[in-house]
Design a protein around this motif. Structure first.
Motif, PDB file in Angstrom:
ATOM      1  N   UNK A  55     -20.047   1.097  -8.852  1.00 58.12           N
ATOM      2  CA  UNK A  55     -19.496  -0.128  -9.440  1.00 58.12           C
ATOM      3  C   UNK A  55     -18.108   0.117 -10.026  1.00 58.12           C
ATOM      4  N   UNK A  56     -17.956   1.228 -10.742  1.00 58.37           N
ATOM      5  CA  UNK A  56     -16.663   1.564 -11.354  1.00 58.37           C
ATOM      6  C   UNK A  56     -15.555   1.589 -10.301  1.00 58.37           C
ATOM      7  N   UNK A  57     -15.848   2.314  -9.242  1.00 60.19           N
ATOM      8  CA  UNK A  57     -14.900   2.467  -8.144  1.00 60.19           C
ATOM      9  C   UNK A  57     -14.546   1.109  -7.520  1.00 60.19           C
ATOM     10  N   UNK A  58     -15.535   0.265  -7.427  1.00 63.29           N
ATOM     11  CA  UNK A  58     -15.324  -1.066  -6.849  1.00 63.29           C
ATOM     12  C   UNK A  58     -14.394  -1.896  -7.724  1.00 63.29           C
ATOM     13  N   UNK A  59     -14.637  -1.843  -9.043  1.00 62.99           N
ATOM     14  CA  UNK A  59     -13.816  -2.630  -9.960  1.00 62.99           C
ATOM     15  C   UNK A  59     -12.365  -2.173  -9.908  1.00 62.99           C
ATOM     16  N   UNK A  60     -12.201  -0.866  -9.811  1.00 61.98           N
ATOM     17  CA  UNK A  60     -10.853  -0.303  -9.719  1.00 61.98           C
ATOM     18  C   UNK A  60     -10.150  -0.796  -8.455  1.00 61.98           C
ATOM     19  N   UNK A  61     -10.870  -0.774  -7.346  1.00 66.57           N
ATOM     20  CA  UNK A  61     -10.285  -1.217  -6.076  1.00 66.57           C
ATOM     21  C   UNK A  61      -9.968  -2.709  -6.125  1.00 66.57           C
ATOM     22  N   UNK A  62     -10.887  -3.487  -6.686  1.00 64.31           N
ATOM     23  CA  UNK A  62     -10.686  -4.938  -6.734  1.00 64.31           C
ATOM     24  C   UNK A  62      -9.506  -5.313  -7.613  1.00 64.31           C
ATOM     25  N   UNK A  63      -9.308  -4.521  -8.666  1.00 61.38           N
ATOM     26  CA  UNK A  63      -8.225  -4.818  -9.597  1.00 61.38           C
ATOM     27  C   UNK A  63      -6.858  -4.725  -8.929  1.00 61.38           C
ATOM     28  N   UNK A  64      -6.774  -3.825  -7.946  1.00 61.38           N
ATOM     29  CA  UNK A  64      -5.465  -3.588  -7.354  1.00 61.38           C
ATOM     30  C   UNK A  64      -5.235  -4.368  -6.067  1.00 61.38           C
ATOM     31  N   UNK A  65      -6.100  -5.318  -5.783  1.00 59.33           N
ATOM     32  CA  UNK A  65      -5.855  -6.168  -4.599  1.00 59.33           C
ATOM     33  C   UNK A  65      -6.524  -7.508  -4.796  1.00 59.33           C
ATOM     34  N   UNK A  66      -5.983  -8.513  -4.117  1.00 56.53           N
ATOM     35  CA  UNK A  66      -6.671  -9.806  -4.194  1.00 56.53           C
ATOM     36  C   UNK A  66      -6.974 -10.336  -2.796  1.00 56.53           C
ATOM     37  N   UNK A  67      -7.277  -9.405  -1.907  1.00 55.47           N
ATOM     38  CA  UNK A  67      -7.599  -9.776  -0.535  1.00 55.47           C
ATOM     39  C   UNK A  67      -8.908 -10.559  -0.494  1.00 55.47           C
ATOM     40  N   UNK A  68      -8.972 -11.455   0.449  1.00 57.55           N
ATOM     41  CA  UNK A  68     -10.150 -12.293   0.595  1.00 57.55           C
ATOM     42  C   UNK A  68     -11.172 -11.587   1.490  1.00 57.55           C
ATOM     43  N   UNK A  69     -11.881 -10.633   0.899  1.00 50.94           N
ATOM     44  CA  UNK A  69     -12.911  -9.906   1.655  1.00 50.94           C
ATOM     45  C   UNK A  69     -14.231  -9.960   0.891  1.00 50.94           C
ATOM     46  N   UNK A  70     -15.300  -9.663   1.589  1.00 54.92           N
ATOM     47  CA  UNK A  70     -16.612  -9.576   0.946  1.00 54.92           C
ATOM     48  C   UNK A  70     -16.853  -8.157   0.445  1.00 54.92           C
ATOM     49  N   UNK A  71     -17.494  -8.057  -0.703  1.00 56.50           N
ATOM     50  CA  UNK A  71     -17.836  -6.744  -1.259  1.00 56.50           C
ATOM     51  C   UNK A  71     -19.357  -6.612  -1.270  1.00 56.50           C
ATOM     52  N   UNK A  72     -19.850  -5.605  -0.536  1.00 51.70           N
ATOM     53  CA  UNK A  72     -21.299  -5.400  -0.455  1.00 51.70           C
ATOM     54  C   UNK A  72     -21.691  -4.146  -1.204  1.00 51.70           C
ATOM     55  N   UNK A  73     -22.717  -4.251  -2.027  1.00 53.12           N
ATOM     56  CA  UNK A  73     -23.247  -3.046  -2.660  1.00 53.12           C
ATOM     57  C   UNK A  73     -24.243  -2.393  -1.717  1.00 53.12           C
TER      58      UNK A  73
END
Ligand SMILES: *Cc1c(COP(=O)(O)O)cnc(C)c1O
Length: 225
Positions: A55-73
């Motif tokens: 989750x941490x890694x995901x939040x970091x990645x999401x913070x630095x982009x606003x691409x319209x993609x789906x995020x799957x756990x």
């Protein structure tokens, strides 16, 4: 591998994969341990779904982009991480217990969201692996289907790791069978749409056995460091 070369390779890898995958098959880029920059390269080349284990890694990645993609756990979800997870992800592919489902349902209700989930099948019946045993899948699906803030959308399996991908075939076949049976049952509030199976070394076998979602890391991003 130098940085520029590596990033060009990521783009090429995604394009090659997208060309190879048949219509109707979703590519999930399994991005554990990759930087936001690497993920962005894959997205720029056409990747539409990012698979994450942390989750941490995901939040970091999401913070630095606003691409319209789906995020799957796609990793193992602990109950104390669910509150964050339901904010961050568009699908949870690794549901494996009623207790976890109830927590997801509760946290989703708090934020007014319905979470699409896949039930993870422990098709190899491995003790150290997460997931539901094949014979217990139907019962879990029925129980979870009554929770209003969760929507079951299919099944996911890893299967045992083999050097020879052909050895994965029986585990994919068994998961496909369960998928088909549940589809036939046509349970209320259950949609058997996605069958998520196959990784870098096994996705071709998984496709032959009916997968319509593949989770690929190494073949996109290179060997994990
Ligand atoms: C890492 C991972 C993958 C991708 O594995 P590769 O062999 O690198 O393609 C797929 N699914 C899950 C759940 C993973 O953790």
């Amino acid at each position: 591998m130098d940085l520029i070369g590596g990033q060009m390779a990521i783009k090429e890898n995604v394009k090659t994969l997208l060309e190879e995958l048949p219509d109707g098959v979703e590519l999930v880029g399994a991005a554990k341990g990759r930087t936001a920059r690497e993920i962005k390269e894959a997205i720029d080349a056409g990747l539409k779904i990012v698979g994450e284990n942390y989750i941490q890694e995901t939040m970091l990645a999401q913070k630095s982009m606003n691409e319209d993609v789906g995020w799957h756990f796609i990793g193992h979800l602990q109950r104390n991480k669910v509150k964050k997870a339901v904010e961050v992800f568009d699908m949870i592919e690794s549901l494996d217990s009623l207790r976890l489902a109830e927590e997801i349902d509760k946290r989703c209700r708090e934020i007014g969201k319905v979470m699409p989930v896949l039930v993870e099948v422990n098709s190899g019946r491995e003790e150290q692996k997460f997931g539901v045993l094949p014979e217990d899948v139907e019962e879990l699906v029925k129980e979870v289907s009554s929770l209003p803030n969760i929507k079951i959308m299919g099944l996911m399996t890893m299967g045992p790791r083999f050097g020879n991908p052909e050895d994965s075939r029986p585990y994919f076949q068994e998961t496909r069978k369960i998928f088909g049976r549940l589809k036939q049952l046509d349970l209320p509030d259950v949609e058997m749409r996605y069958l998520s199976m196959g990784m870098t070394n096994s996705y071709r076998i998984a496709l032959e056995e009916g997968a319509n979602m593949v989770r690929i890391g190494t073949k996109i991003f290179g060997e994990r460091r």
